[in-house]
Design an enzyme around this catalytic site. Structure first.
Site, PDB file in Angstrom:
ATOM      1  CG  ASP A   1      -9.993  -3.769  -2.830  1.00  0.00           C
ATOM      2  OD1 ASP A   1      -9.038  -4.055  -3.578  1.00  0.00           O
ATOM      3  OD2 ASP A   1     -10.999  -4.479  -2.710  1.00  0.00           O
TER       4      ASP A   1
ATOM      5  NE  ARG B   1     -21.062  -1.313   5.568  1.00  0.00           N
ATOM      6  CZ  ARG B   1     -20.088  -2.127   5.923  1.00  0.00           C
ATOM      7  NH1 ARG B   1     -19.373  -1.888   7.009  1.00  0.00           N
ATOM      8  NH2 ARG B   1     -19.803  -3.186   5.197  1.00  0.00           N
TER       9      ARG B   1
ATOM     10  CG  ASP C   1     -22.181  -2.033   2.710  1.00  0.00           C
ATOM     11  OD1 ASP C   1     -23.165  -1.930   3.457  1.00  0.00           O
ATOM     12  OD2 ASP C   1     -21.328  -2.926   2.839  1.00  0.00           O
TER      13      ASP C   1
ATOM     14  CB  SER D   1     -16.952 -10.154  -0.405  1.00  0.00           C
ATOM     15  OG  SER D   1     -17.179  -8.884   0.179  1.00  0.00           O
TER      16      SER D   1
END
Length: 401
Positions: free
Chosen positions: A14, A95, A124, A175
């Site tokens: 991606d 993150r 996220d 995922s």
């Protein structure tokens, strides 16, 4: 001058496709940013070369493993942070460190926009964009999957059409996000919350039903931070890695939970965090003997709120910073050793010692030498129950009228 966009780059399909997709959609040059937070897999140099091969004009790579362990995992450990009592914030704490490097790269390469690969459905996107707004308020944010209609089918077709150096045929039904603090797995057949997870989804942990011999480990802490394992000095990163290996071999740290996402939906998640859960267990037991009762009770409330803030993308918020100050103050005496046995999916503490312990053997013992004056208990109980006794008398008086 051509506009530049910094892209959070994982090296996968991606984000590899996103380099060219963003370029075609916006006319901007793309700088790929890859941050190593202990996720394993390919080397940073391999990822850097792939980014350049997919059309990035620059590729910024950072080995942030020690930074992540010291500045993000250790505050999580000090807070005993478990979102909704289960989740040790595996993805949530990675993150902010990625955001920090995204903003740094944007400054270094003169970018005006930061892009990430998140969907519009998850947590996220919030964590990235709130963090970017805070550290780089002048920067814009875009998400190709959410804002530029980059679906997986389109990504595969784009990669094949452009001959990008990325595998496109392998379709993983899950995922997966992972780093040194743990691993998160979602989607696929797990979305039916009655389905039990199958063995193939696990990677950090062995099956706990058939464990090897029990593994006894002693973890030494200094001011809330692990500094040695079985007497051998370690850095925070080494402590996590060692316990990932040893606790993982015993199946410790498997978590299956339906949690409340920030966007308002409930989501089924499978986590593996052997090192994190072993360390949090040990740390909590050391706090039990080194933190005063009322302070400990309040810290539990603070830790829960801290976990909620971090889960909700508020790592850089004023409240989170204030809670950090309180938590850090509680850790000044959290030093000592915890002995625990890792076996069959459990980490069980069976010994603790500390030079700053509040445990007083002479007060606690029921044997000869007891220094506790039991005669004080009667008066204490009378005073402790006084307000309830008075209220109960009032209730009986009113009921009898």
């Amino acid at each position: 001058m051509t506009e530049r966009i910094v892209l959070a780059y994982s090296g996968g399909l991606d984000t590899s496709v996103a380099i060219g997709w963003i370029g075609e959609a916006t006319g901007a040059e793309v700088i790929a940013v890859a941050v190593d937070v202990g996720q394993g897999g390919e080397s940073l140099e391999t990822i850097r070369q792939r980014a350049l091969g997919c059309g990035a004009v620059e590729a910024y790579v950072a080995d942030a493993r020690d930074e992540f362990a010291n500045e993000y995992a250790m505050p999580t450990l000090k807070a005993n942070a478990l979102y909704q009592g289960h989740y040790p914030l595996v993805s949530a704490i990675s993150r902010p460190v990625i955001v920090k490097h995204l903003v740094k790269a944007a400054r270094e390469f003169g970018a005006t926009t930061v892009a990430h690969g998140c969907t519009g459905k998850g947590n996220d996107q919030v964590r990235f964009e709130v963090g970017i707004q805070t550290l780089g308020p002048d920067l814009k944010c875009i998400a190709p999957v959410r804002d530029l209609a980059l679906t997986r089918d389109k990504a595969i077709a784009f990669a094949e059409e452009k001959g990008l150096p990325i595998e496109t045929t392998k379709k993983n039904p899950y995922s997966i996000d992972q780093n040194v603090w743990g691993r998160a797995v979602e989607t696929g057949y797990l979305e039916d919350i009655w389905n039990a997870p199958t063995k193939d989804i696990y990677d950090y942990t062995a099956t706990p039903e058939f464990p090897p011999a029990p593994d006894e480990v002693t973890i030494s802490f200094q001011a809330g931070v692990p500094v040695a394992i079985d007497g051998v000095k370690v850095t925070p990163l080494q402590a996590i890695q060692e316990l990932n290996r040893r606790a993982g071999a015993q199946g410790v740290g498997r978590i299956d939970v339906v949690e409340d996402r920030l966007v308002g939906i409930k989501s089924r998640e499978i986590y593996e965090a052997p090192g994190a859960m072993a360390l949090i267990t040990a740390h909590k037991h050391l706090e039990d003997i080194t933190i005063e009762r009322e302070q400990a009770r309040f810290k539990a409330t603070v830790g829960q709120r801290w976990a909620e803030l971090v889960y909700d993308g508020q790592w850089f918020s004023p409240l989170k910073r204030s809670l950090d100050a309180f938590i850090e103050d509680t850790q000044q005496y959290v030093s000592g050793d915890i002995r625990m046995v890792l076996h069959g999916g459990q980490a069980i503490v069976n010994g603790r010692r500390s030079d700053t312990s509040l445990y007083d053997f002479d007060l606690a013992t029921y044997d000869t030498g007891d220094t506790f004056d039991q005669s004080m208990a009667r008066g204490f109980i009378e005073l402790w129950g006084m307000s309830s006794k008075v209220a109960s008398g009032r209730d009986l008086r009113v009921a009898g009228q």
